[in-house]
Design a protein around this motif. Structure first.
Motif, PDB file in Angstrom:
ATOM      1  N   MET A   1      43.847  52.081  37.581  1.00 32.75           N
ATOM      2  CA  MET A   1      43.095  51.574  38.711  1.00 32.75           C
ATOM      3  C   MET A   1      43.601  50.164  39.014  1.00 32.75           C
ATOM      4  O   MET A   1      43.799  49.361  38.111  1.00 32.75           O
ATOM      5  CB  MET A   1      41.602  51.544  38.369  1.00 32.75           C
ATOM      6  CG  MET A   1      40.734  51.065  39.491  1.00 32.75           C
ATOM      7  SD  MET A   1      38.969  50.997  39.085  1.00 32.75           S
ATOM      8  CE  MET A   1      38.562  52.708  38.958  1.00 32.75           C
ATOM      9  N   ARG A   2      43.804  49.898  40.270  1.00 33.58           N
ATOM     10  CA  ARG A   2      44.299  48.583  40.671  1.00 33.58           C
ATOM     11  C   ARG A   2      43.226  47.512  40.446  1.00 33.58           C
ATOM     12  O   ARG A   2      42.035  47.777  40.544  1.00 33.58           O
ATOM     13  CB  ARG A   2      44.710  48.606  42.132  1.00 33.58           C
ATOM     14  CG  ARG A   2      45.891  49.529  42.389  1.00 33.58           C
ATOM     15  CD  ARG A   2      46.264  49.522  43.818  1.00 33.58           C
ATOM     16  NE  ARG A   2      45.078  49.782  44.638  1.00 33.58           N
ATOM     17  CZ  ARG A   2      45.105  50.289  45.835  1.00 33.58           C
ATOM     18  NH1 ARG A   2      46.235  50.591  46.389  1.00 33.58           N
ATOM     19  NH2 ARG A   2      43.993  50.489  46.523  1.00 33.58           N
ATOM     20  N   ARG A   3      43.694  46.311  40.184  1.00 28.92           N
ATOM     21  CA  ARG A   3      42.786  45.203  39.917  1.00 28.92           C
ATOM     22  C   ARG A   3      41.829  44.963  41.087  1.00 28.92           C
ATOM     23  O   ARG A   3      40.642  44.734  40.875  1.00 28.92           O
ATOM     24  CB  ARG A   3      43.577  43.935  39.599  1.00 28.92           C
ATOM     25  CG  ARG A   3      42.686  42.730  39.329  1.00 28.92           C
ATOM     26  CD  ARG A   3      43.465  41.545  38.815  1.00 28.92           C
ATOM     27  NE  ARG A   3      42.681  40.347  38.817  1.00 28.92           N
ATOM     28  CZ  ARG A   3      41.758  40.026  37.931  1.00 28.92           C
ATOM     29  NH1 ARG A   3      41.480  40.855  36.958  1.00 28.92           N
ATOM     30  NH2 ARG A   3      41.095  38.882  38.012  1.00 28.92           N
ATOM     31  N   ASP A   5      40.629  47.065  43.140  1.00 25.93           N
ATOM     32  CA  ASP A   5      39.595  48.102  43.130  1.00 25.93           C
ATOM     33  C   ASP A   5      38.563  47.829  42.030  1.00 25.93           C
ATOM     34  O   ASP A   5      37.364  48.026  42.224  1.00 25.93           O
ATOM     35  CB  ASP A   5      40.200  49.487  42.928  1.00 25.93           C
ATOM     36  CG  ASP A   5      41.003  49.935  44.135  1.00 25.93           C
ATOM     37  OD1 ASP A   5      40.669  49.512  45.260  1.00 25.93           O
ATOM     38  OD2 ASP A   5      41.967  50.700  43.947  1.00 25.93           O
ATOM     39  N   ARG A   6      39.050  47.360  40.883  1.00 25.38           N
ATOM     40  CA  ARG A   6      38.113  47.013  39.801  1.00 25.38           C
ATOM     41  C   ARG A   6      37.221  45.853  40.219  1.00 25.38           C
ATOM     42  O   ARG A   6      36.025  45.850  39.945  1.00 25.38           O
ATOM     43  CB  ARG A   6      38.874  46.680  38.516  1.00 25.38           C
ATOM     44  CG  ARG A   6      39.491  47.916  37.879  1.00 25.38           C
ATOM     45  CD  ARG A   6      40.095  47.661  36.522  1.00 25.38           C
ATOM     46  NE  ARG A   6      41.178  46.706  36.581  1.00 25.38           N
ATOM     47  CZ  ARG A   6      41.251  45.596  35.825  1.00 25.38           C
ATOM     48  NH1 ARG A   6      40.324  45.311  34.954  1.00 25.38           N
ATOM     49  NH2 ARG A   6      42.276  44.789  35.925  1.00 25.38           N
ATOM     50  N   GLU A  60      38.861  49.154  32.837  1.00 27.39           N
ATOM     51  CA  GLU A  60      38.691  50.511  33.354  1.00 27.39           C
ATOM     52  C   GLU A  60      37.728  51.332  32.503  1.00 27.39           C
ATOM     53  O   GLU A  60      36.926  52.098  33.037  1.00 27.39           O
ATOM     54  CB  GLU A  60      40.037  51.225  33.429  1.00 27.39           C
ATOM     55  CG  GLU A  60      40.866  50.786  34.610  1.00 27.39           C
ATOM     56  CD  GLU A  60      42.141  51.584  34.732  1.00 27.39           C
ATOM     57  OE1 GLU A  60      42.083  52.821  34.640  1.00 27.39           O
ATOM     58  OE2 GLU A  60      43.185  50.955  34.925  1.00 27.39           O
ATOM     59  N   SER A  67      30.134  54.442  35.383  1.00 24.52           N
ATOM     60  CA  SER A  67      30.070  55.576  36.296  1.00 24.52           C
ATOM     61  C   SER A  67      29.359  56.758  35.645  1.00 24.52           C
ATOM     62  O   SER A  67      28.505  57.399  36.267  1.00 24.52           O
ATOM     63  CB  SER A  67      31.487  55.977  36.720  1.00 24.52           C
ATOM     64  OG  SER A  67      31.447  57.168  37.470  1.00 24.52           O
TER      65      SER A  67
END
Length: 169
Positions: A1-3, A5-6, A60, A67
């Motif tokens: 996951m891209r930073r 997005d995090r 992540e 989630s």
């Protein structure tokens, strides 16, 4: 996951979890355990940044656990009506016919990612009203109710069990 997005997801996910933890009456040690055993200083930093709506990029694995936990909460709220009403079931020691007794909240806190994913999938199945495959004569079984959920924690890992009453509905 891209930073990025995090960063976009982390603050909102952690704030939602903190509201859920308050409704479930989780102490900070249980909150940290649910996210994979976060160190106390790291936890305090994350919480402070999330509450102040500052930039926060959770790892992540922590986002994945959030989630899964939020998915469990959604399913329980569907079954019980509110997050506060779920606290009793999460703390209750179940008495299944077989297997070691377990408290679902303890399993959520100490479980692996696979355990959490299985727990979420099973809770969402119950919330959707799907009948368990554990019952051999599923068509003759009455509709599932909230009290039909039994949590079994055996030596191989944790799983949900389902009470199968074969009497009249």
């Amino acid at each position: 996951m891209r930073r990025r997005d995090r960063i976009r997801l982390s603050g909102a996910a952690l704030r939602a979890f903190l509201h859920l933890a308050k409704a479930w009456r989780l102490i900070p040690a249980r909150q940290r355990a649910a996210l994979g055993g976060v160190a106390p200083a790291t936890w305090r930093c994350w919480v402070a940044l999330a509450r102040r709506r500052r930039t926060l990029a959770l790892p992540e694995r922590a986002l994945l656990r959030l989630s899964l936990l939020l998915g469990v909460a959604r399913a329980l709220i569907t079954l019980r009506g509110s997050a506060r009403n779920c606290a009793g079931w999460l703390r209750r020691r179940n008495r299944p016919a077989a297997g070691r007794l377990s408290v679902p909240l303890a399993v959520l806190a100490r479980g692996s990612l696979d355990d959490l994913a299985r727990f979420r999938r099973d809770m969402e199945s119950m919330a959707a009203g799907w009948v368990s495959s554990r019952c051999s004569d599923a068509p003759s079984i009455r509709a599932l109710r909230y009290n039909d959920i039994i949590h079994v924690d055996d030596q191989r890992g944790s799983e949900l069990g389902y009470r199968c009453d074969h009497g009249s509905a």
